[in-house]
Every structure is written in structure tokens, then in C-alpha cells.
Write a protein that holds these residues in place. Structure first.
Motif, PDB file in Angstrom:
ATOM      1  N   LYS A 173       0.858  -1.197   0.000  1.00 45.19           N
ATOM      2  CA  LYS A 173       0.000   0.000   0.000  1.00 45.19           C
ATOM      3  C   LYS A 173       0.884   1.233   0.000  1.00 45.19           C
ATOM      4  O   LYS A 173       1.781   1.351   0.848  1.00 45.19           O
ATOM      5  N   ALA A 174       0.637   2.147  -0.937  1.00 48.49           N
ATOM      6  CA  ALA A 174       1.396   3.402  -0.986  1.00 48.49           C
ATOM      7  C   ALA A 174       0.857   4.334   0.092  1.00 48.49           C
ATOM      8  O   ALA A 174      -0.348   4.557   0.187  1.00 48.49           O
ATOM      9  N   VAL A 175       1.762   4.847   0.937  1.00 48.57           N
ATOM     10  CA  VAL A 175       1.397   5.828   1.964  1.00 48.57           C
ATOM     11  C   VAL A 175       2.403   6.980   1.859  1.00 48.57           C
ATOM     12  O   VAL A 175       3.375   6.886   1.100  1.00 48.57           O
ATOM     13  N   THR A 176       2.204   8.050   2.587  1.00 46.54           N
ATOM     14  CA  THR A 176       3.121   9.184   2.493  1.00 46.54           C
ATOM     15  C   THR A 176       4.541   8.761   2.869  1.00 46.54           C
ATOM     16  O   THR A 176       4.757   8.219   3.953  1.00 46.54           O
ATOM     17  N   GLY A 177       5.476   8.960   1.948  1.00 46.95           N
ATOM     18  CA  GLY A 177       6.890   8.679   2.242  1.00 46.95           C
ATOM     19  C   GLY A 177       7.312   7.235   2.089  1.00 46.95           C
ATOM     20  O   GLY A 177       8.453   6.877   2.376  1.00 46.95           O
ATOM     21  N   GLY A 178       6.398   6.380   1.617  1.00 39.97           N
ATOM     22  CA  GLY A 178       6.802   4.983   1.465  1.00 39.97           C
ATOM     23  C   GLY A 178       5.676   4.045   1.094  1.00 39.97           C
ATOM     24  O   GLY A 178       4.607   4.452   0.630  1.00 39.97           O
ATOM     25  N   VAL A 179       5.939   2.757   1.330  1.00 36.50           N
ATOM     26  CA  VAL A 179       4.985   1.692   0.997  1.00 36.50           C
ATOM     27  C   VAL A 179       4.979   0.722   2.168  1.00 36.50           C
ATOM     28  O   VAL A 179       6.040   0.372   2.698  1.00 36.50           O
ATOM     29  N   THR A 180       3.795   0.278   2.594  1.00 36.35           N
ATOM     30  CA  THR A 180       3.742  -0.768   3.623  1.00 36.35           C
ATOM     31  C   THR A 180       3.458  -2.111   2.958  1.00 36.35           C
ATOM     32  O   THR A 180       2.689  -2.187   1.999  1.00 36.35           O
ATOM     33  N   VAL A 181       4.121  -3.152   3.476  1.00 34.73           N
ATOM     34  CA  VAL A 181       3.827  -4.534   3.057  1.00 34.73           C
ATOM     35  C   VAL A 181       3.759  -5.369   4.333  1.00 34.73           C
ATOM     36  O   VAL A 181       4.148  -4.921   5.401  1.00 34.73           O
TER      37      VAL A 181
END
Length: 371
Positions: A34-42
Motif C-alpha cells: 500500500k502506498a502511503v506518504t513517504g513509502g509503501v507498507t507490506v
């Protein structure tokens, strides 16, 4: 949080590139990106943390999120930090340090927050604190929610481990990989950089084509964690045998020193057989033999590197050469100013970006196939 199972992994990326890294994470089989502010969570466990560090080209760091809880004052932070099972991830014989940031929270003193977590770890685990420690605990308190992560990368991931020589305003390898992905580059066509500097675009493209993992020759902070399994890591890193690509990669630069640097960097990266570099001014640029591909270039721009009038002439000459001699090729140009891109008189689509590079906001301008 039980860190034996799955937890959230945060992939840090240059702001503006979140969706590009998200696409890479999805393509490389990471779970629920998931794209979030400043990066991606997996999502994943420690093996996925190792794999992210080894294989992702666009991420600049990989954080393992080992805890999150609401906090409203320092005593509460101290108490809740002690409840985390630090021994599952940290080793008591390896030094660590803590960095904290506070935003829109009742706890507003980041130094005091860092100190509380530091003390909690020392008293719970007995590990030594050192300001130079490779293992860094990141404490982020935002809107009264405290997130505790371990930076599993150590040195930023743009340091692939094989580029010793750099020129004045180098393009970071992570950014080069993200720009290549924005161009739709997948390793199946030749790439040429007419102002190659220390060779970053050319080497990165050659590595993608040769299917070489970006983190294959470097060390990571996660190797010093309690969760590290040397045998599993070795097996992940040895990977599969890769066939040599049958396409080539080209770098040109008018500076002989830049060409020397690029050759040395390509040799260290293991792509010298498929990447060639030659000294050449823009006027002497010609299309190499073989199929057309992608021209990608990061010319000088802005105040640091010279006067605007000369730059307009340079961009104009570049555009003229590419229009005259590179039919069938696509062109990607990274620059800080729309007017400089316009000086090329190339059929660019609306630019992608902007993103930050070397303290400047830059955008990618991309053409379709040149007539």
C-alpha cells in the motif's frame, strides 16, 4: 507484538515515488503493498525484510515495525516500551541507538522520547547504547500514536556496494531505478545515457536486464539482529543462475574522467561485458547498432551548475541530435525546469513528478517513439 510471525514492513522512498515503489513491490511478490506518504507498507516476517533489502531497487530503507501504541506522556512511553519483547529482535551483545521524532503530539520533546526508549531497552535487555551503532531503533510519535521500528538496512540502500567513484551531482541508484520504472523499462531494450556522469543510469539498467539483485554485494543492519538466520539469508542471496542478456548498454560523456569512473563502476557491478562507455560530446552522438531502445539523461540544471543561457543551448543541441539520429528510440529527460525540457523541442508527454533530487524538485519528461 510477536515478531516471529507477520508484521508491518515499511519501505521508505523519496516522496513523489510512492506509487512507483508500490508497483515494484507488487511485481516482486510482496504481500498487500500500500502506498502511503513517504513509502509503501507490506506485510511479512523477517525473511521478507531480508528479501526487501536484497531485491527492491527503489526503496531507500526497510523498517520492521515491531510495535505501535497510543502515548500521552513520557511515563506512559517508558512503561509501554518496556512491554515489547526486545530480545526477539535485538541482541544483548550488539550496540544500538534510538532516533525519535514527534509531530502533533502531547509528547513533543524528541530527545526525551528517545532517551526513555533507550533506557527501557537497556534495562529490559542489557544491550549497550552507542551513537555510532549500526542498529537504529526509530521512534515516531504522531497524533499521540507511537510507532517503533527497526531500520534493518543500515546505510541507505542507494549504496549498492559497488560504486566507489562519483561525480559532482550524482543520481542516486534508487532514484535511477525509479525513473527507469516510470519509463516502463523492464530490462528488454538497450539503454543509452548521453551525459552519463558516473554511469548510474547505464549500470542500473544493465543490472535490471541481467536480473542482478541490487543488494547482492553489501552488508545490512539486519545481520546484527537476534532474528537473523545466516543459512536462510545465504540461500536467499545465492538465488538462481542468470543468463547474460543479449542487449547492450551505452554511456557517453564529454569528460574523460567520467568515462573512466563509469567503466570502473560497471566492472565492480559485474556488468562491464554488456555496458560500454565512450568519451563523446553531444554533437558526436550516434545511435549504436542493433534495436532501438531508451535514451535517459539527467543533464545539468539550475543554479549550481552554470548559467542558464548555456544550458538552453545545451538542451537545444541535445534535442537536435536526438531528433536527427535516433528514430525509433524513446527519450526520457530528468530536469528541474519545464523551459529547459521545452528547449529540446522533443514531443514530451506531460511530465511525471516532481520529486526531490539533490535538494531540487525535478520531473521526468518522456517521449513516445521518435519518428
Amino acid at each position: 507484538m510477536n515478531t516471529d510471525g507477520d508484521f508491518e514492513i515499511f519501505l521508505v522512498v523519496s516522496p513523489g515515488f510512492e506509487s512507483v515503489l508500490c508497483a515494484e513491490a507488487l511485481e516482486k511478490g510482496f504481500i498487500d503493498p500500500k502506498a502511503v506518504t513517504g513509502g509503501v507498507t507490506v506485510k511479512g516476517g523477517w525473511p521478507e525484510v531480508w528479501r526487501a533489502n536484497l531485491k527492491l531497487r527503489g526503496a531507500s530503507s526497510v523498517f520492521a515495525r515491531i510495535g505501535a501504541f497510543p502515548v500521552f506522556h513520557l511515563a506512559q512511553l517508558d512503561k509501554r516500551a518496556r512491554k515489547l519483547v526486545w530480545g526477539q529482535s535485538l541482541r544483548k551483545d550488539v550496540p544500538f541507538r534510538v532516533e525519535a521524532s514527534c509531530k502533533h503530539s502531547k509528547i513533543y520533546h524528541s530527545g526525551a522520547a528517545a532517551q526513555r526508549v533507550e533506557t527501557a531497552i537497556v534495562e529490559a535487555l542489557g544491550a549497550p547504547v552507542s551513537p555510532e551503532a549500526e542498529v537504529c531503533i526509530k521512534v515516531r510519535i504522531e497524533d499521540d500514536l507511537c510507532t517503533i521500528s527497526i531500520d534493518t538496512s543500515g546505510e541507505s540502500l542507494h549504496k549498492r556496494g559497488h560504486k566507489e567513484a562519483v561525480n559532482k551531482a550524482p543520481m542516486r541508484e534508487t532514484l535511477a531505478a525509479l525513473f527507469l520504472r516510470q519509463c516502463g523499462y523492464s530490462g528488454t531494450e538497450p539503454v543509452l545515457d548521453p551525459m552519463c556522469g558516473s554511469g548510474t543510469f547505464v549500470i542500473e539498467a544493465a543490472e535490471i536486464a541481467a536480473d542482478l539483485d541490487p543488494g547482492r554485494t553489501r552488508k545490512f543492519a539486519f545481520e546484527k539482529l537476534a532474528s537473523f538466520d545466516a543459512a536462510s539469508w545465504q540461500s536467499l542471496r545465492s538465488g538462481s543462475v542468470r543468463a547474460k542478456p543479449d542487449i547492450r548498454f551505452y554511456g557517453c560523456d564529454r569528460d574523460a574522467g567520467a568515462i573512466e569512473m563509469s567503466r570502473a563502476n560497471a566492472a565492480r557491478a559485474g556488468v562491464a561485458e554488456i555496458a560500454s562507455f565512450r568519451q563523446c560530446a553531444i554533437g558526436g552522438l550516434t545511435a549504436p547498432n542493433g534495436p532501438p531502445g531508451l535514451i535517459i539523461v539527467n543533464p545539468p540544471y539550475g543554479t549550481r551548475l552554470g548559467d542558464k543561457k548555456r544550458l538552453y543551448q545545451l538542451y537545444g543541441a541535445l534535442g537536435q541530435t536526438l531528433r536527427a539520429r535516433f528514430a525509433g528510440w524513446r527519450v526520457a529527460l530528468v530536469t528541474s525546469e519545464q523551459s529547459l525540457a521545452a528547449a529540446c523541442r522533443l514531443p514530451f508527454a506531460p511530465p511525471a513528478g516532481p520529486v526531490s533530487h539533490g535538494g531540487q524538485r525535478v520531473s521526468l519528461h518522456l517521449t513516445g517513439t521518435l519518428p
